[in-house]
Design a protein around this motif. Structure first.
Motif, PDB file in Angstrom:
ATOM      1  N   ARG A  76      12.651 -55.815  44.571  1.00  0.00           N
ATOM      2  CA  ARG A  76      12.457 -54.998  45.767  1.00  0.00           C
ATOM      3  C   ARG A  76      13.185 -53.671  45.582  1.00  0.00           C
ATOM      4  O   ARG A  76      14.364 -53.631  45.280  1.00  0.00           O
ATOM      5  CB  ARG A  76      12.975 -55.726  47.005  1.00  0.00           C
ATOM      6  N   GLN A  77      12.445 -52.581  45.788  1.00  0.00           N
ATOM      7  CA  GLN A  77      12.983 -51.247  45.602  1.00  0.00           C
ATOM      8  C   GLN A  77      13.443 -50.656  46.941  1.00  0.00           C
ATOM      9  O   GLN A  77      12.779 -50.814  47.962  1.00  0.00           O
ATOM     10  CB  GLN A  77      11.941 -50.330  44.965  1.00  0.00           C
ATOM     11  N   ALA A  78      14.584 -49.993  46.885  1.00  0.00           N
ATOM     12  CA  ALA A  78      15.120 -49.356  48.090  1.00  0.00           C
ATOM     13  C   ALA A  78      14.367 -48.058  48.361  1.00  0.00           C
ATOM     14  O   ALA A  78      13.817 -47.429  47.456  1.00  0.00           O
ATOM     15  CB  ALA A  78      16.605 -49.081  47.911  1.00  0.00           C
ATOM     16  N   CYS A  79      14.362 -47.664  49.614  1.00  0.00           N
ATOM     17  CA  CYS A  79      13.713 -46.426  50.036  1.00  0.00           C
ATOM     18  C   CYS A  79      14.785 -45.361  50.275  1.00  0.00           C
ATOM     19  O   CYS A  79      15.819 -45.632  50.894  1.00  0.00           O
ATOM     20  CB  CYS A  79      12.895 -46.636  51.305  1.00  0.00           C
ATOM     21  N   GLN A  80      14.536 -44.153  49.773  1.00  0.00           N
ATOM     22  CA  GLN A  80      15.447 -43.050  50.037  1.00  0.00           C
ATOM     23  C   GLN A  80      15.473 -42.717  51.522  1.00  0.00           C
ATOM     24  O   GLN A  80      16.528 -42.547  52.111  1.00  0.00           O
ATOM     25  CB  GLN A  80      15.054 -41.820  49.231  1.00  0.00           C
ATOM     26  N   TYR A  81      14.306 -42.619  52.102  1.00  0.00           N
ATOM     27  CA  TYR A  81      14.196 -42.387  53.540  1.00  0.00           C
ATOM     28  C   TYR A  81      12.804 -42.794  53.977  1.00  0.00           C
ATOM     29  O   TYR A  81      11.911 -43.019  53.169  1.00  0.00           O
ATOM     30  CB  TYR A  81      14.504 -40.932  53.909  1.00  0.00           C
ATOM     31  N   GLY A  82      12.632 -42.874  55.283  1.00  0.00           N
ATOM     32  CA  GLY A  82      11.362 -43.329  55.839  1.00  0.00           C
ATOM     33  C   GLY A  82      11.560 -44.559  56.700  1.00  0.00           C
ATOM     34  O   GLY A  82      12.498 -45.342  56.481  1.00  0.00           O
ATOM     35  N   ALA A  83      10.699 -44.723  57.675  1.00  0.00           N
ATOM     36  CA  ALA A  83      10.766 -45.871  58.589  1.00  0.00           C
ATOM     37  C   ALA A  83      10.102 -47.062  57.921  1.00  0.00           C
ATOM     38  O   ALA A  83       8.894 -47.265  58.039  1.00  0.00           O
ATOM     39  CB  ALA A  83      10.092 -45.541  59.915  1.00  0.00           C
ATOM     40  N   GLN A  84      10.891 -47.837  57.197  1.00  0.00           N
ATOM     41  CA  GLN A  84      10.357 -48.992  56.482  1.00  0.00           C
ATOM     42  C   GLN A  84      10.072 -50.156  57.419  1.00  0.00           C
ATOM     43  O   GLN A  84       9.178 -50.961  57.158  1.00  0.00           O
ATOM     44  CB  GLN A  84      11.352 -49.425  55.409  1.00  0.00           C
ATOM     45  N   THR A  85      10.801 -50.261  58.503  1.00  0.00           N
ATOM     46  CA  THR A  85      10.606 -51.302  59.513  1.00  0.00           C
ATOM     47  C   THR A  85      10.544 -50.640  60.885  1.00  0.00           C
ATOM     48  O   THR A  85      11.444 -49.870  61.232  1.00  0.00           O
ATOM     49  CB  THR A  85      11.745 -52.334  59.478  1.00  0.00           C
ATOM     50  N   ARG A  86       9.484 -50.937  61.629  1.00  0.00           N
ATOM     51  CA  ARG A  86       9.343 -50.344  62.962  1.00  0.00           C
ATOM     52  C   ARG A  86       8.812 -51.396  63.909  1.00  0.00           C
ATOM     53  O   ARG A  86       8.070 -52.310  63.527  1.00  0.00           O
ATOM     54  CB  ARG A  86       8.392 -49.141  62.940  1.00  0.00           C
TER      55      ARG A  86
END
Length: 270
Positions: A107-117
């Motif tokens: 699983r790759q991490a996200c730099q930014y962004g709404a990954q869970t909403r």
């Protein structure tokens, strides 16, 4: 002159009459690349639907399903994954999550962004995004850095009431990437990109096995997608250009400094 005018008028009339026919017979503009985009999603890593970067894939399913897609990412790219889930007319609050995995299913991490909403009760849709880290050409075995190869998108709901379970939903997924360039370049490269079945394919290409064994190895190749222009070798980047320019500027600065400090020669009387 009279004959010339008559011929010109006749040619003009024929051209006007033939104009609509030519326009009608001209081919229609080609459809966009989105017309060839997939309209369904897989249910696991092995059955993930392959999409290209820049395509907008769609899929229909039920709330509670796991939806999977896969796409290629090469060294120097920073993928931007976006997903939109269209919800039914009436529903309770739902929490959706977008996960990205690499070719090793890490699983790759996200730099930014709404990954869970969380979608409020009665909301028409929910939008998710994940801007990944820049893909590196090479990394330490113990590191979790993104590497060239296939990446998997998993879209699912993580918080759902039993009353909303199984309701129809539709999803749209699109992957774009930004070319970071030499600022993210590293020394070294992978022997092969992290694509499912690439090792088996390489062994079958190198060995001169029988037709039966080669057919069995071909069936193990699970992915056929790759970036436009193929996979990069990993050794070339624009960092080489900037390194050369820096070397030239350093040499010129050295020559200029020597010219300023050497003086006019030996003093008189020496």
């Amino acid at each position: 002159m009279g004959i010339t005018r008559v011929l010109s008028a006749a040619l003009l009339a024929v051209g006007l009459a033939a104009g609509p026919a030519v326009a009608d017979s001209s081919p229609s503009p080609s459809a966009s690349s989105d017309s060839d985009a997939p309209t369904q999603a897989g249910t696991s890593f092995r059955t993930a639907t392959e999409i290209d970067q820049g395509q907008q894939a769609t899929a229909s399913g039920s709330s509670g399903d796991y939806l999977y897609w896969s796409f290629p990412a090469d060294a120097g790219q920073r993928p931007d994954v976006k997903a939109t889930v269209k919800l039914p007319d009436s529903h309770a609050g739902q929490t959706w999550q977008l996960d990205v995995y690499d070719g090793l299913r890490r699983r790759q991490a996200c730099q930014y962004g709404a990954q869970t909403r969380t979608a409020a009760q009665g909301a028409a849709s929910v939008e998710l995004a994940c801007v990944m880290r820049t893909v590196r050409a090479w990394s330490e075995p113990w590191a979790d850095d993104p590497l060239p190869g296939t990446y998997y998108i998993r879209l699912t709901v993580v918080d759902l009431t039993s009353a909303d379970l199984g309701q129809p939903v539709s999803a749209e997924v699109r992957v774009d990437s930004k070319d970071i360039g030499g600022s993210a370049a590293v020394d070294g490269s992978l022997a092969e990109p992290l694509v499912p079945g690439i090792a088996v394919k390489s062994e079958s290409d190198d060995s001169s096995s029988s037709s039966d064994s080669s057919s069995s190895t071909k069936s193990a190749v699970l992915s056929s997608i790759e970036p436009d222009g193929g996979w990069s070798s990993g050794w070339w980047s624009d960092r080489w250009v900037w390194t050369g320019i820096g070397g030239v500027l350093a040499a010129l600065a050295g020559i200029g400094g020597y010219a300023l400090t050497r003086g006019s020669g030996r003093p008189r009387g020496v």
